[in-house]
Motif scaffolding. Structure first.
Motif, PDB file in Angstrom:
ATOM      1  N   GLN A 108     -14.453 -10.675  16.841  1.00 36.08           N
ATOM      2  CA  GLN A 108     -14.736 -11.346  15.568  1.00 36.08           C
ATOM      3  C   GLN A 108     -15.696 -10.511  14.725  1.00 36.08           C
ATOM      4  OE1 GLN A 108     -13.165 -13.878  14.490  1.00 36.08           O
ATOM      5  NE2 GLN A 108     -12.747 -15.414  16.048  1.00 36.08           N
ATOM      6  N   ARG A 109     -16.724  -9.938  15.378  1.00 40.58           N
ATOM      7  CA  ARG A 109     -17.661  -9.085  14.639  1.00 40.58           C
ATOM      8  C   ARG A 109     -16.954  -7.849  14.083  1.00 40.58           C
ATOM      9  NH1 ARG A 109     -21.385 -10.705  18.793  1.00 40.58           N
ATOM     10  NH2 ARG A 109     -20.700  -8.950  20.087  1.00 40.58           N
ATOM     11  N   ALA A 110     -16.097  -7.234  14.905  1.00 41.99           N
ATOM     12  CA  ALA A 110     -15.382  -6.038  14.454  1.00 41.99           C
ATOM     13  C   ALA A 110     -14.454  -6.364  13.284  1.00 41.99           C
ATOM     14  CB  ALA A 110     -14.585  -5.446  15.621  1.00 41.99           C
ATOM     15  N   LEU A 111     -13.816  -7.506  13.340  1.00 40.82           N
ATOM     16  CA  LEU A 111     -12.913  -7.905  12.253  1.00 40.82           C
ATOM     17  C   LEU A 111     -13.684  -8.188  10.973  1.00 40.82           C
ATOM     18  CD1 LEU A 111     -10.518 -10.261  14.254  1.00 40.82           C
ATOM     19  CD2 LEU A 111      -9.960  -8.012  13.336  1.00 40.82           C
ATOM     20  N   ALA A 112     -14.863  -8.794  11.111  1.00 40.01           N
ATOM     21  CA  ALA A 112     -15.684  -9.074   9.929  1.00 40.01           C
ATOM     22  C   ALA A 112     -16.121  -7.775   9.261  1.00 40.01           C
ATOM     23  CB  ALA A 112     -16.894  -9.910  10.328  1.00 40.01           C
ATOM     24  N   LEU A 113     -16.498  -6.775  10.080  1.00 39.63           N
ATOM     25  CA  LEU A 113     -16.883  -5.477   9.518  1.00 39.63           C
ATOM     26  C   LEU A 113     -15.681  -4.788   8.872  1.00 39.63           C
ATOM     27  CD1 LEU A 113     -19.230  -4.153  12.359  1.00 39.63           C
ATOM     28  CD2 LEU A 113     -19.893  -4.979  10.089  1.00 39.63           C
ATOM     29  N   ALA A 114     -14.517  -4.916   9.485  1.00 42.47           N
ATOM     30  CA  ALA A 114     -13.312  -4.301   8.907  1.00 42.47           C
ATOM     31  C   ALA A 114     -12.977  -4.915   7.556  1.00 42.47           C
ATOM     32  CB  ALA A 114     -12.133  -4.463   9.875  1.00 42.47           C
ATOM     33  N   ALA A 115     -13.215  -6.214   7.429  1.00 41.30           N
ATOM     34  CA  ALA A 115     -12.897  -6.894   6.168  1.00 41.30           C
ATOM     35  C   ALA A 115     -13.770  -6.397   5.021  1.00 41.30           C
ATOM     36  CB  ALA A 115     -13.061  -8.401   6.338  1.00 41.30           C
ATOM     37  N   LEU A 116     -14.937  -5.797   5.341  1.00 37.97           N
ATOM     38  CA  LEU A 116     -15.841  -5.310   4.302  1.00 37.97           C
ATOM     39  C   LEU A 116     -15.498  -3.893   3.844  1.00 37.97           C
ATOM     40  CD1 LEU A 116     -19.236  -6.591   5.767  1.00 37.97           C
ATOM     41  CD2 LEU A 116     -17.854  -7.633   3.970  1.00 37.97           C
ATOM     42  N   ARG A 117     -14.582  -3.237   4.525  1.00 40.10           N
ATOM     43  CA  ARG A 117     -14.215  -1.880   4.143  1.00 40.10           C
ATOM     44  C   ARG A 117     -13.310  -1.880   2.909  1.00 40.10           C
ATOM     45  NH1 ARG A 117     -12.039  -0.360  10.099  1.00 40.10           N
ATOM     46  NH2 ARG A 117     -13.937  -0.833  11.277  1.00 40.10           N
ATOM     47  N   PRO A 118     -13.175  -0.713   2.266  1.00 44.70           N
ATOM     48  CA  PRO A 118     -12.157  -0.611   1.211  1.00 44.70           C
ATOM     49  C   PRO A 118     -10.781  -0.910   1.815  1.00 44.70           C
ATOM     50  CG  PRO A 118     -13.661   1.258   1.143  1.00 44.70           C
ATOM     51  CD  PRO A 118     -13.987   0.503   2.400  1.00 44.70           C
ATOM     52  N   GLN A 119      -9.921  -1.543   1.044  1.00 44.85           N
ATOM     53  CA  GLN A 119      -8.637  -2.005   1.573  1.00 44.85           C
ATOM     54  C   GLN A 119      -8.880  -2.873   2.807  1.00 44.85           C
ATOM     55  OE1 GLN A 119      -5.827  -1.335  -0.138  1.00 44.85           O
ATOM     56  NE2 GLN A 119      -7.068  -0.154  -1.581  1.00 44.85           N
ATOM     57  N   GLY A 120      -9.767  -3.882   2.615  1.00 47.65           N
ATOM     58  CA  GLY A 120     -10.231  -4.696   3.732  1.00 47.65           C
ATOM     59  C   GLY A 120      -9.126  -5.391   4.499  1.00 47.65           C
ATOM     60  N   LEU A 121      -8.106  -5.888   3.824  1.00 46.92           N
ATOM     61  CA  LEU A 121      -7.033  -6.583   4.518  1.00 46.92           C
ATOM     62  C   LEU A 121      -6.275  -5.632   5.427  1.00 46.92           C
ATOM     63  CD1 LEU A 121      -5.443  -9.131   5.028  1.00 46.92           C
ATOM     64  CD2 LEU A 121      -4.092  -8.655   2.979  1.00 46.92           C
ATOM     65  N   GLU A 132      -7.356  -3.457  12.773  1.00 48.47           N
ATOM     66  CA  GLU A 132      -8.334  -3.756  13.832  1.00 48.47           C
ATOM     67  C   GLU A 132      -7.790  -4.822  14.779  1.00 48.47           C
ATOM     68  OE1 GLU A 132     -11.750  -3.187  15.977  1.00 48.47           O
ATOM     69  OE2 GLU A 132     -11.073  -2.042  14.223  1.00 48.47           O
ATOM     70  N   LEU A 133      -7.088  -5.797  14.248  1.00 49.70           N
ATOM     71  CA  LEU A 133      -6.491  -6.826  15.097  1.00 49.70           C
ATOM     72  C   LEU A 133      -5.485  -6.204  16.067  1.00 49.70           C
ATOM     73  CD1 LEU A 133      -6.012  -9.821  15.805  1.00 49.70           C
ATOM     74  CD2 LEU A 133      -4.266  -9.861  14.010  1.00 49.70           C
ATOM     75  N   GLY A 134      -4.656  -5.289  15.565  1.00 54.06           N
ATOM     76  CA  GLY A 134      -3.692  -4.625  16.432  1.00 54.06           C
ATOM     77  C   GLY A 134      -4.374  -3.829  17.533  1.00 54.06           C
ATOM     78  N   ARG A 135      -5.477  -3.126  17.191  1.00 56.19           N
ATOM     79  CA  ARG A 135      -6.200  -2.343  18.200  1.00 56.19           C
ATOM     80  C   ARG A 135      -6.839  -3.247  19.248  1.00 56.19           C
ATOM     81  NH1 ARG A 135      -7.296   1.045  13.693  1.00 56.19           N
ATOM     82  NH2 ARG A 135      -9.157  -0.155  13.135  1.00 56.19           N
ATOM     83  N   ARG A 136      -7.435  -4.345  18.806  1.00 54.74           N
ATOM     84  CA  ARG A 136      -8.119  -5.234  19.744  1.00 54.74           C
ATOM     85  C   ARG A 136      -7.150  -5.952  20.677  1.00 54.74           C
ATOM     86  NH1 ARG A 136     -13.862  -5.133  20.104  1.00 54.74           N
ATOM     87  NH2 ARG A 136     -14.465  -3.783  18.378  1.00 54.74           N
ATOM     88  N   LEU A 137      -5.993  -6.330  20.159  1.00 56.58           N
ATOM     89  CA  LEU A 137      -4.997  -6.995  21.000  1.00 56.58           C
ATOM     90  C   LEU A 137      -4.105  -6.003  21.732  1.00 56.58           C
ATOM     91  CD1 LEU A 137      -3.782  -9.908  18.663  1.00 56.58           C
ATOM     92  CD2 LEU A 137      -5.402 -10.043  20.561  1.00 56.58           C
ATOM     93  N   ASP A 138      -4.178  -4.729  21.290  1.00 52.91           N
ATOM     94  CA  ASP A 138      -3.346  -3.666  21.854  1.00 52.91           C
ATOM     95  C   ASP A 138      -1.863  -4.000  21.708  1.00 52.91           C
ATOM     96  OD1 ASP A 138      -2.844  -1.217  23.025  1.00 52.91           O
ATOM     97  OD2 ASP A 138      -2.866  -2.001  25.076  1.00 52.91           O
ATOM     98  N   VAL A 139      -1.490  -4.499  20.521  1.00 55.30           N
ATOM     99  CA  VAL A 139      -0.098  -4.806  20.216  1.00 55.30           C
ATOM    100  C   VAL A 139       0.192  -4.364  18.785  1.00 55.30           C
ATOM    101  CG1 VAL A 139      -0.032  -6.785  21.785  1.00 55.30           C
ATOM    102  CG2 VAL A 139      -0.594  -7.151  19.369  1.00 55.30           C
ATOM    103  N   TRP A 140       1.483  -4.294  18.455  1.00 53.14           N
ATOM    104  CA  TRP A 140       1.870  -4.037  17.066  1.00 53.14           C
ATOM    105  C   TRP A 140       1.633  -5.285  16.228  1.00 53.14           C
ATOM    106  CZ3 TRP A 140       5.454  -6.560  14.009  1.00 53.14           C
ATOM    107  CH2 TRP A 140       5.712  -5.984  12.759  1.00 53.14           C
ATOM    108  N   VAL A 141       1.092  -5.074  15.007  1.00 53.59           N
ATOM    109  CA  VAL A 141       0.854  -6.170  14.073  1.00 53.59           C
ATOM    110  C   VAL A 141       1.462  -5.778  12.731  1.00 53.59           C
ATOM    111  CG1 VAL A 141      -0.849  -7.627  12.918  1.00 53.59           C
ATOM    112  CG2 VAL A 141      -1.300  -6.784  15.223  1.00 53.59           C
ATOM    113  N   GLY A 142       2.215  -6.673  12.141  1.00 50.31           N
ATOM    114  CA  GLY A 142       2.786  -6.444  10.813  1.00 50.31           C
ATOM    115  C   GLY A 142       2.522  -7.630   9.912  1.00 50.31           C
ATOM    116  N   MET A 143       2.414  -7.365   8.622  1.00 51.31           N
ATOM    117  CA  MET A 143       2.199  -8.445   7.664  1.00 51.31           C
ATOM    118  C   MET A 143       3.243  -8.366   6.561  1.00 51.31           C
ATOM    119  SD  MET A 143      -1.213  -9.656   5.676  1.00 51.31           S
ATOM    120  CE  MET A 143      -1.132 -11.033   4.518  1.00 51.31           C
ATOM    121  N   TYR A 144       3.947  -9.473   6.356  1.00 52.61           N
ATOM    122  CA  TYR A 144       4.965  -9.579   5.308  1.00 52.61           C
ATOM    123  C   TYR A 144       4.393 -10.377   4.145  1.00 52.61           C
ATOM    124  CZ  TYR A 144       8.306  -7.829   8.714  1.00 52.61           C
ATOM    125  OH  TYR A 144       8.971  -7.041   9.613  1.00 52.61           O
ATOM    126  N   ASP A 145       4.676  -9.921   2.921  1.00 52.71           N
ATOM    127  CA  ASP A 145       4.133 -10.590   1.753  1.00 52.71           C
ATOM    128  C   ASP A 145       4.964 -11.817   1.393  1.00 52.71           C
ATOM    129  OD1 ASP A 145       6.409  -9.671   0.493  1.00 52.71           O
ATOM    130  OD2 ASP A 145       5.403  -8.088  -0.624  1.00 52.71           O
TER     131      ASP A 145
END
Length: 508
Positions: free
Chosen positions: A154-167, A173-186
């Motif tokens: 949760q802390r790592a995700l919060a820090l990632a959200a503060l970066r440029p292109q936060g989403l 970061e979610l994909g790295r932490r879960l060690d799985v592929w993550v995709g987002m569809y608009d």
């Protein structure tokens, strides 16, 4: 995921203080038999303990039920006993030696091997409660490790959200932490983010996109599983009910409570980020709508000053009718960015107005096909004729009956009368021709057809009469009678031109 050892039978074997020894040959056991998640450790010497057992546990016994005095049939008893354990889902059988009998019955060893149940020895010095306690400690350690992992994630995700292109950073970061592929569809069902980018094949991405589009279209909110080519994905919607903004897909078939809580927090952050992005996009569209007014005055200077640039001339102006503004704008911006082209988009009462360089107008066909909408497009014009281009696009749109792109050049190539044949014009034409049509209906006359044929032959009686199969005097008589009914002197060109327009405009 964290590296804490899972509570399994193998983990119990690694505890040297317990001294457990595997009796079954590991290579003869089913694959992963020692590594299945172990729910609990239970002990019982009942001949049939299964009514008191749950699935996914290890059973410990001292073997008193196998004594001759208990009427245990050595011939079939072991087969029935082990069969019941296997059917109940017992993951392992521990035999406490030297408590009631020395060693382990050979029949029990053979039956466990046949049914694929790991059989192990619990030495006399190790009480059953120690085995159960060791397993409960493993469960507690895993629970603590999972909670710690969740907090750290949760802390790592919060820090990632503060970066440029936060989403983008948060999803990665979610994909790295879960060690799985993550995709987002608009919201339009198109893949917007993918981490790692090449971890899923194109065919699977296409299938996921189709399912995401269906979920968004139907407004489904619950997490759903989807299997494509033997790979399972879990899909979650982003956004509030009635206003879904996208779908997050994970290449995983199940999540524990901690991982699901982490995914839920990412969904919340993604929803907030998309909502803020949506608000900014709406503000941008409102600004562009104001700039459209200046462009319609054939003055691009304000738009260039505010936006920092406009598509290079000559430009094409297009109007998209019935386009879902938000998803359409998101898709258009993404495709424009991929093509590296400049464009201008603004909302108007007539639809979404687009301005792009003439060399990029192929995007219009792609947009019409993607959203199944009508688009009217102008010819190429300079910015000092923007209002004329806008009028051309609007005229082309009004003549477009189906989906797709209709260009003003196509409309301009048709008859001017067809462009003027509006519903109002048809009503006027039919009203003016009513006396003529009423006469033909009452008397069975042929005045309207005679007039049309006469005008088609340049108002010449000889060829027109021949085409009708009547004498020229008969035709002249009909023309005179028709002129009287219409209250018009058909000997003049203006009257004849007006009559031709009426005949072309009115419905047959």
């Amino acid at each position: 995921m964290d590296d804490t050892e899972q509570p399994t039978l193998r983990a119990l074997f690694r505890r040297r203080d317990l001294g457990l020894g595997l009796v079954s040959a590991e290579d003869a056991l089913p694959a992963g038999a020692l590594d299945r998640p172990l729910r609990w450790v239970h002990s019982s010497d009942l001949a049939d303990p299964t009514p008191f057992l749950a699935e996914d546990l290890v059973l410990l016994t001292t073997g008193t039920q196998f004594d001759a005095g208990t009427r245990f049939d050595a011939g079939t008893g072991f087969e029935v006993y082990v069969g019941r354990l296997a059917d109940r889902g017992v993951l392992g059988l521990g035999f406490g030696t030297d408590v009631h009998r020395a060693g382990i019955p050979e029949e029990l060893i053979l039956e466990c091997a046949r049914r694929g149940i790991p059989l192990f020895e619990v030495p006399y010095r190790t009480p059953f409660i120690a085995v159960a306690r060791a397993h409960s400690e493993a469960i507690a350690a895993q629970a603590y490790a999972r909670r710690s992992w969740a907090l750290d994630t949760q802390r790592a995700l919060a820090l990632a959200a503060l970066r440029p292109q936060g989403l983008d950073a948060t999803v990665a970061e979610l994909g790295r932490r879960l060690d799985v592929w993550v995709g987002m569809y608009d919201a339009a069902g198109a893949l917007q983010l993918s981490h790692p980018r090449s971890a899923v094949s194109a065919s699977r991405l296409t299938g996921l996109g189709e399912r995401a589009t269906e979920i968004l279209t139907r407004g489904l909110e619950a997490g759903q599983s989807l299997t494509i080519d033997d790979q399972t994905f879990t899909l979650f919607t982003v956004g509030r009910g009635g206003h879904l903004r996208g779908v997050i897909a994970l290449a995983v078939d199940a999540l524990d409570a901690e991982a699901r809580a982490v995914v839920t927090s990412v969904i919340a952050m993604a929803g907030l980020a998309l909502e803020q992005s949506d608000q900014l996009a709406r503000s941008k569209r409102r600004l562009n709508s104001q700039l459209l007014s200046s462009l319609l005055d054939d003055d691009p200077s304000l738009a260039r000053k505010v936006l920092g640039g406009m598509p290079s001339a000559p430009v094409v102006v297009a109007i998209a009718a019935d386009a879902p503004t938000g998803p359409f704008a998101d898709w258009w911006d993404r495709r424009r960015s991929e093509h590296g082209t400049a464009s201008f988009l603004a909302e108007s009462p007539e639809g979404v107005v687009l301005c792009l360089s003439m060399t990029d107008d192929a995007l219009l066909d792609e947009a019409a096909a993607r959203f199944g909408i009508r688009i009217g497009a102008s010819g190429s014009e300079s910015y000092d004729a923007f209002s004329r281009a806008h009028a051309q696009a609007l005229a082309a749109l009004r003549q477009q009956s189906g989906t797709g792109v209709f260009h003003f050049a196509d409309a301009a190539g048709s008859s001017i009368l067809s462009a003027l044949a509006t519903d109002e014009a048809r009503l006027v034409a039919e009203s003016r021709l009513a006396p003529l049509r009423d006469h033909d209906a009452r008397s069975g006359g042929d005045l309207e057809r005679s007039l049309r044929t006469w005008l088609e032959h340049d108002a010449k009686a000889e060829p027109a009469a021949a085409a009708l199969g009547v004498h020229r005097h008969t035709l002249r008589s009909r023309i005179t009678q028709a002129g009287a009914l219409l209250g018009s002197d058909l000997s003049s060109f203006p009257a004849r031109a007006e009559l031709w327009t009426l005949l072309q405009t009115a419905r047959d």
